[in-house]
Design an enzyme around this catalytic site. Structure first.
Site, PDB file in Angstrom:
ATOM      1  N   ASP A 101       0.831  -1.202   0.000  1.00 47.70           N
ATOM      2  CA  ASP A 101       0.000   0.000   0.000  1.00 47.70           C
ATOM      3  C   ASP A 101       0.873   1.262   0.000  1.00 47.70           C
ATOM      4  O   ASP A 101       0.583   2.240  -0.707  1.00 47.70           O
ATOM      5  CB  ASP A 101      -0.917  -0.002   1.220  1.00 47.70           C
ATOM      6  CG  ASP A 101      -1.781  -1.246   1.285  1.00 47.70           C
ATOM      7  OD1 ASP A 101      -2.433  -1.555   0.277  1.00 47.70           O
ATOM      8  OD2 ASP A 101      -1.795  -1.909   2.331  1.00 47.70           O
ATOM      9  N   HIS A 127      -5.299  -3.229   6.239  1.00 48.06           N
ATOM     10  CA  HIS A 127      -5.079  -3.509   4.820  1.00 48.06           C
ATOM     11  C   HIS A 127      -6.439  -3.829   4.206  1.00 48.06           C
ATOM     12  O   HIS A 127      -6.804  -4.978   3.950  1.00 48.06           O
ATOM     13  CB  HIS A 127      -4.112  -4.678   4.649  1.00 48.06           C
ATOM     14  CG  HIS A 127      -3.870  -5.054   3.215  1.00 48.06           C
ATOM     15  ND1 HIS A 127      -3.255  -4.204   2.326  1.00 48.06           N
ATOM     16  CD2 HIS A 127      -4.171  -6.179   2.526  1.00 48.06           C
ATOM     17  CE1 HIS A 127      -3.187  -4.789   1.141  1.00 48.06           C
ATOM     18  NE2 HIS A 127      -3.740  -5.990   1.233  1.00 48.06           N
TER      19      HIS A 127
END
Length: 424
Positions: A234, A262
């Protein structure tokens, strides 16, 4: 070719018949794993059923370096043992070769790979071992394969927990949390019993934050600080978007953190990010873009990729795992940070303790880290952080029965879904 085998009478095993290719041989070796002092009867029963760890092919001969050129080995460090679950999957198929090459731990760091598969995937696991064997990496000192997590975790210095069950058609998120959670209960107990006492654990299998929490709570002998869930992909995605917007190469982007889960509630931090040493918000000067385009683009990047590619982001995930490990074994540049979902106990931002939550971290390069305590949290960022924190609290409640919480009730309702498309 015949298989060379040796069994120890003190611990019987039923050896698996393994095919030998070319000159390669397989030998059964005893997996030393001391029983935990507080082992439950169930754990003790499981311990009696452990398979032997199978050292694969030429690697059974590779430990003795006395006959090798000293110029090759004199600078080598002590071999680091890396346990990998889901070792026959697509992510591992990229990652294992980076680990073996010295690209991750360094060019003077020998590596032993201890690979976990299933009965169904064991043939593929042998194929992975054969490819590693044929790649002739000098630093790769051993490849061991097994279907038993206790054997694979034996004396591990690092545990990369990649394997998890994918979400089935129509399956609710709460059911997936429970199903995968049970896998990480077993693997957490294996870590607790068999791994090195300072083992570093990186959980990749989704939902990775809560799977890491489950593993951590079932491995009280391993420091809670040593558990990570992967949010480096990410971070890498956020850096890419900032670089594209600014018309700069990604190496100009620093201090880019991911907060929280996440999932699509994750918070890529543009408030504290830097581009060319300047605040990103001063370089781009478009707050609407940051809030309405940058943030959802990063959070939904996995789904966008799978629509184009037709499969999940295995290669970039493997690269991000390598990046995450390097961030812990290489000193963080002054003023910079890296993202990792870690235990919130004692965190400086008032986030509820007892979660695995992505935050900005820095390291001295010794495998340890500290949470950065100098990030600015404005009202917009605080609100977003609170939302992803609440989601992780709900996930924790849903797996309370797996981590010793009595009376917890799952508050994730049907259709309530923030998991990343293509990465679940």
């Amino acid at each position: 070719m015949q298989l060379a085998g040796k069994q120890t009478a003190a611990r019987p095993c039923a050896p698996r018949t393994v095919r030998a290719a070319g000159r390669a041989r397989v030998v059964l070796v005893r997996a030393e794993a001391a029983a935990a002092p507080t082992a439950t009867p169930a754990t003790a029963a499981k311990n009696n059923e452990h398979e032997e760890l199978k050292r694969y092919g030429v690697f059974k001969l590779a430990y003795d370096t006395t006959n090798e050129d000293p110029s090759l080995t004199q600078a080598w460090q002590k071999t680091v043992k890396v346990a990998v679950t889901g070792a026959s999957g697509q992510i591992s198929n990229h990652l294992l070769f980076m680990l073996a090459s010295g690209e991750v731990f360094g060019k003077n760091q020998p590596v032993a790979l201890q690979l976990l598969g299933s009965d169904r995937s064991f043939g593929a696991l042998e194929g992975v071992a054969m490819e590693l064997e044929d790649s002739l990496y000098p630093l790769l000192r051993e490849v061991s394969i097994s279907t038993d997590p206790f054997a694979v975790m034996s004396d591990a210095d690092w545990a990369l927990m990649i394997g998890a069950k994918p979400r089935g058609p129509g399956q609710e998120r709460a059911d997936l949390l429970d199903q995968n959670g049970r896998i990480f209960v077993d693997q957490g107990r294996a870590l607790n019993e068999a791994a090195g006492r300072n083992c570093k654990v990186m959980v990749v299998g989704n939902p990775c934050n809560t799977n890491a929490l489950i593993a951590m709570e079932n491995a009280p002998n391993i420091p809670r600080k040593n558990f990570h869930a992967l949010t480096r992909l990410d971070e890498n995605r956020a850096k890419c978007q900032l670089a594209l917007k600014a018309g700069k190469f990604y190496t100009n982007v620093s201090r880019t953190a991911i907060w929280g889960n996440h999932s699509t509630t994750q918070v890529p931090d543009f408030i504290n990010a830097r581009i060319g040493g300047r605040p990103a918000i001063d370089v781009v000067q478009d707050m609407k873009w940051f809030k309405e385009e940058f943030t959802p683009t990063v959070a939904n990047r996995g789904g966008a990729l799978i629509k184009k590619w037709g499969r999940s982001s295995a290669a970039s995930t493997a690269v991000s795992i390598a990046d995450a490990i390097r961030s812990l074994v290489t000193p963080t540049a002054p003023g910079d940070c890296f993202s990792s979902a870690v235990c919130t106990d004692g965190n400086p931002y008032g986030i509820k303790e007892g979660l695995i939550f992505s935050m900005p971290c820095r390291s001295k390069g010794d495998g340890d880290y500290e949470i950065c305590d100098d990030f600015i949290i404005d009202d917009w960022l605080r609100k977003k952080i609170a939302a992803t924190e609440e989601e992780l609290v709900k996930e924790k409640e849903c797996v309370g029965h797996l981590i010793g919480i009595t009376g917890a009730a799952c508050r994730i309702g049907p259709g309530e879904d923030t998991m990343l498309p293509g990465e679940n």
